[in-house]
Design a protein around this motif. Structure first.
Motif, mmCIF file in Angstrom:
data_model
loop_
_atom_site.group_PDB
_atom_site.id
_atom_site.type_symbol
_atom_site.label_atom_id
_atom_site.label_comp_id
_atom_site.label_asym_id
_atom_site.label_seq_id
_atom_site.Cartn_x
_atom_site.Cartn_y
_atom_site.Cartn_z
ATOM 1 N N LYS A 171 -2.547 14.828 -27.275
ATOM 2 C CA LYS A 171 -3.238 15.937 -26.640
ATOM 3 C C LYS A 171 -4.726 15.802 -26.930
ATOM 4 O O LYS A 171 -5.134 15.691 -28.085
ATOM 5 N N SER A 172 -5.519 15.791 -25.887
ATOM 6 C CA SER A 172 -6.972 15.631 -26.043
ATOM 7 C C SER A 172 -7.685 16.827 -25.436
ATOM 8 O O SER A 172 -7.249 17.383 -24.429
ATOM 9 N N PRO A 173 -8.805 17.251 -26.044
ATOM 10 C CA PRO A 173 -9.565 18.365 -25.467
ATOM 11 C C PRO A 173 -10.270 17.979 -24.178
ATOM 12 O O PRO A 173 -10.762 18.824 -23.453
ATOM 13 N N HIS A 174 -10.339 16.661 -23.898
ATOM 14 C CA HIS A 174 -11.021 16.177 -22.709
ATOM 15 C C HIS A 174 -10.023 15.620 -21.692
ATOM 16 O O HIS A 174 -8.943 15.156 -22.043
ATOM 17 N N SER A 175 -10.431 15.671 -20.450
ATOM 18 C CA SER A 175 -9.628 15.054 -19.398
ATOM 19 C C SER A 175 -9.592 13.539 -19.609
ATOM 20 O O SER A 175 -10.530 12.944 -20.145
ATOM 21 N N THR A 176 -8.494 12.923 -19.192
ATOM 22 C CA THR A 176 -8.414 11.467 -19.159
ATOM 23 C C THR A 176 -9.026 11.012 -17.843
ATOM 24 O O THR A 176 -8.580 11.414 -16.769
ATOM 25 N N ILE A 177 -10.049 10.174 -17.934
ATOM 26 C CA ILE A 177 -10.824 9.804 -16.748
ATOM 27 C C ILE A 177 -10.496 8.386 -16.314
ATOM 28 O O ILE A 177 -10.411 7.468 -17.140
ATOM 29 N N THR A 178 -10.318 8.209 -15.021
ATOM 30 C CA THR A 178 -10.184 6.886 -14.428
ATOM 31 C C THR A 178 -11.305 6.713 -13.408
ATOM 32 O O THR A 178 -11.500 7.574 -12.546
ATOM 33 N N VAL A 179 -12.052 5.628 -13.538
ATOM 34 C CA VAL A 179 -13.105 5.296 -12.576
ATOM 35 C C VAL A 179 -12.621 4.096 -11.772
ATOM 36 O O VAL A 179 -12.312 3.048 -12.340
ATOM 37 N N THR A 180 -12.553 4.255 -10.457
ATOM 38 C CA THR A 180 -11.985 3.228 -9.593
ATOM 39 C C THR A 180 -12.989 2.798 -8.532
ATOM 40 O O THR A 180 -13.656 3.644 -7.926
ATOM 41 N N SER A 181 -13.090 1.492 -8.303
ATOM 42 C CA SER A 181 -13.824 0.991 -7.142
ATOM 43 C C SER A 181 -12.810 0.644 -6.063
ATOM 44 O O SER A 181 -11.683 0.233 -6.360
ATOM 45 N N PHE A 182 -13.197 0.814 -4.805
ATOM 46 C CA PHE A 182 -12.261 0.529 -3.712
ATOM 47 C C PHE A 182 -13.026 0.201 -2.440
ATOM 48 O O PHE A 182 -14.233 0.456 -2.336
ATOM 49 N N GLY A 183 -12.333 -0.349 -1.457
ATOM 50 C CA GLY A 183 -12.898 -0.634 -0.152
ATOM 51 C C GLY A 183 -12.348 0.316 0.887
ATOM 52 O O GLY A 183 -11.134 0.470 1.012
ATOM 53 N N TYR A 184 -13.242 0.958 1.647
ATOM 54 C CA TYR A 184 -12.791 1.872 2.700
ATOM 55 C C TYR A 184 -11.955 1.149 3.750
ATOM 56 O O TYR A 184 -11.085 1.756 4.387
ATOM 57 N N SER A 185 -12.206 -0.130 3.942
ATOM 58 C CA SER A 185 -11.451 -0.878 4.950
ATOM 59 C C SER A 185 -9.977 -0.986 4.596
ATOM 60 O O SER A 185 -9.154 -1.283 5.464
ATOM 61 N N ARG A 186 -9.650 -0.694 3.329
ATOM 62 C CA ARG A 186 -8.255 -0.766 2.886
ATOM 63 C C ARG A 186 -7.735 0.597 2.434
ATOM 64 O O ARG A 186 -6.712 0.689 1.770
ATOM 65 N N GLY A 187 -8.446 1.647 2.801
ATOM 66 C CA GLY A 187 -7.966 3.005 2.537
ATOM 67 C C GLY A 187 -8.509 3.603 1.256
ATOM 68 O O GLY A 187 -8.824 2.903 0.295
ATOM 69 N N VAL A 188 -8.598 4.939 1.244
ATOM 70 C CA VAL A 188 -9.065 5.677 0.071
ATOM 71 C C VAL A 188 -7.910 5.828 -0.923
ATOM 72 O O VAL A 188 -6.775 6.079 -0.515
ATOM 73 N N PRO A 189 -8.144 5.657 -2.222
ATOM 74 C CA PRO A 189 -7.075 5.838 -3.223
ATOM 75 C C PRO A 189 -6.416 7.206 -3.074
ATOM 76 O O PRO A 189 -7.095 8.228 -2.949
ATOM 77 N N HIS A 190 -5.087 7.226 -3.101
ATOM 78 C CA HIS A 190 -4.363 8.462 -2.821
ATOM 79 C C HIS A 190 -4.564 9.529 -3.893
ATOM 80 O O HIS A 190 -4.407 10.720 -3.625
ATOM 81 N N ASN A 191 -4.925 9.110 -5.113
ATOM 82 C CA ASN A 191 -4.994 10.075 -6.211
ATOM 83 C C ASN A 191 -6.428 10.391 -6.633
ATOM 84 O O ASN A 191 -6.661 10.920 -7.716
ATOM 85 N N ALA A 192 -7.408 10.094 -5.776
ATOM 86 C CA ALA A 192 -8.811 10.316 -6.134
ATOM 87 C C ALA A 192 -9.151 11.804 -6.097
ATOM 88 O O ALA A 192 -8.803 12.518 -5.152
ATOM 89 N N ASP A 193 -9.820 12.287 -7.149
ATOM 90 C CA ASP A 193 -10.298 13.673 -7.198
ATOM 91 C C ASP A 193 -11.723 13.784 -6.666
ATOM 92 O O ASP A 193 -12.065 14.729 -5.961
ATOM 93 N N LEU A 194 -12.555 12.825 -7.041
ATOM 94 C CA LEU A 194 -13.950 12.796 -6.598
ATOM 95 C C LEU A 194 -14.214 11.439 -5.955
ATOM 96 O O LEU A 194 -13.953 10.401 -6.570
ATOM 97 N N VAL A 195 -14.717 11.444 -4.727
ATOM 98 C CA VAL A 195 -14.960 10.202 -3.987
ATOM 99 C C VAL A 195 -16.437 10.121 -3.621
ATOM 100 O O VAL A 195 -16.987 11.059 -3.024
ATOM 101 N N PHE A 196 -17.061 8.997 -3.960
ATOM 102 C CA PHE A 196 -18.466 8.775 -3.636
ATOM 103 C C PHE A 196 -18.575 7.544 -2.733
ATOM 104 O O PHE A 196 -18.133 6.451 -3.088
ATOM 105 N N ASP A 197 -19.173 7.750 -1.574
ATOM 106 C CA ASP A 197 -19.316 6.702 -0.561
ATOM 107 C C ASP A 197 -20.640 5.974 -0.792
ATOM 108 O O ASP A 197 -21.714 6.564 -0.680
#
Length: 321
Positions: A171-197
């Motif tokens: 149990k952590s007081p902070h959120s567990t963060i995942t930073v993902t890079s992706f290509g729009y040509s292959r779709g946006v990650p289904h589990n993304a909370d914040l998306v920056f183009d």
């Protein structure tokens, strides 16, 4: 001497499923989460394994244990193994659960074709024959398992995230963060909370020297960072994340997935994801950086500028800026 020394039962997760569904990925992820993980373990030896003290010693913490097996495991007999597991479950000091990984046959066939491996049940036959045999052998476990995950539409990264969410014990007081890079040509990650183009930044794909490289290479990073809009945009995004992430913590959000996208997912987004990974660590956040499309093949047609400019002009513009 039994490995269980605390007042809580020893947690044991049996990880099984059809070959090619992601068992190795699951076990590696559990190991990263602090579990002891053993792959291809003969379950009929589980009783003897549990007599061995945990790696922390008799007075150490009660470390959860993950045992991986499938139809290739020595002594595999589904019905006999289920009976033996039921016998172990009757022991009050053991908390044994089973996770079954399923996957559509066509997706398993594609995975084996991509890795150029032969299916273990069809060394001299089409992969689909081996898939059918394997599924028949594993069917009793699929019916009996408490937890089933269908990985047909999950990438390795997506599966890792599912396992983290289900089996993280700390149990952590902070959120567990995942930073993902992706290509729009292959779709946006289904589990993304914040998306920056990031497609407003100039594209290294149109520089013939940079095209075969990725955002992990210094020359690509320098090229992207030289864009006139880069510094201001990065600082504004950083300020936004510094504002939002503590708010997510306050609301008890366990996982925050931040995704940076460019056209192909190999250059701009990779560089920026790495940069924000370093920045967020400096700010005290624990996180994982993942590059979904880093190894994808570069394709000119997918990289065409959204504003309709022709390919030659884009290449000239990117060299002149």
């Amino acid at each position: 001497m039994n490995r269980t020394t605390s007042s809580e039962p020893q947690k044991i997760l049996l990880v099984t499923g059809v070959s090619g569904a992601g068992k190795t990925t699951v076990l590696k992820t559990l190991e990263d989460l602090g579990w002891e993980a053993v792959d291809n373990f003969p379950i009929n030896l589980a009783g003897q394994l549990l007599k061995i003290p945990a790696s922390g010693g008799d007075d150490g913490p009660n470390i959860p244990l993950a045992l991986g097996f499938d139809s290739r495991t020595r002594g595999f007999d589904a019905e006999a193994l289920i009976r033996q597991i039921k016998h172990l479950q009757n022991q009050p000091k053991l908390n044994i659960l089973t996770l079954f990984l399923d996957c559509a046959g066509v997706e398993i066939e594609r995975r084996y074709a991509e890795t150029r491996r032969r299916h273990p049940m069809a060394q001299d036959r089409p992969a689909m024959d081996g898939i059918a045999i394997d599924r028949t052998l594993m069917e009793p476990f699929q019916r009996w398992a408490e937890n089933v995950i269908d990985t047909s539409k999950l990438s390795a990264h997506d599966l890792q995230q599912v396992i983290r969410e289900r089996y993280t014990s700390e149990k952590s007081p902070h959120s567990t963060i995942t930073v993902t890079s992706f290509g729009y040509s292959r779709g946006v990650p289904h589990n993304a909370d914040l998306v920056f183009d990031l497609r407003f930044l100039r594209n290294p794909h149109w520089d013939s020297l940079l095209r075969p490289l990725t955002g992990l290479d210094a020359s690509v990073s320098e090229y992207v960072a030289a864009d006139p809009e880069y510094d201001e945009a990065m600082q504004k995004i950083r300020e936004l994340l510094r504002f939002l992430l503590p708010l997510y913590d306050a609301q008890g959000k366990a996982y925050v997935n931040i995704a940076f996208g460019c056209t192909g997912g190999r250059h701009r987004s990779v560089h920026v994801a790495e940069k924000f990974g370093n920045w967020l660590r400096e700010d005290g956040f624990a996180l994982t950086v993942s590059h979904r499309n880093l190894t994808s093949r570069p394709i000119d047609a997918l990289e065409e500028p959204a504003n309709g400019a022709n390919r030659t002009m884009s290449r000239q513009d990117s060299k002149s800026t």
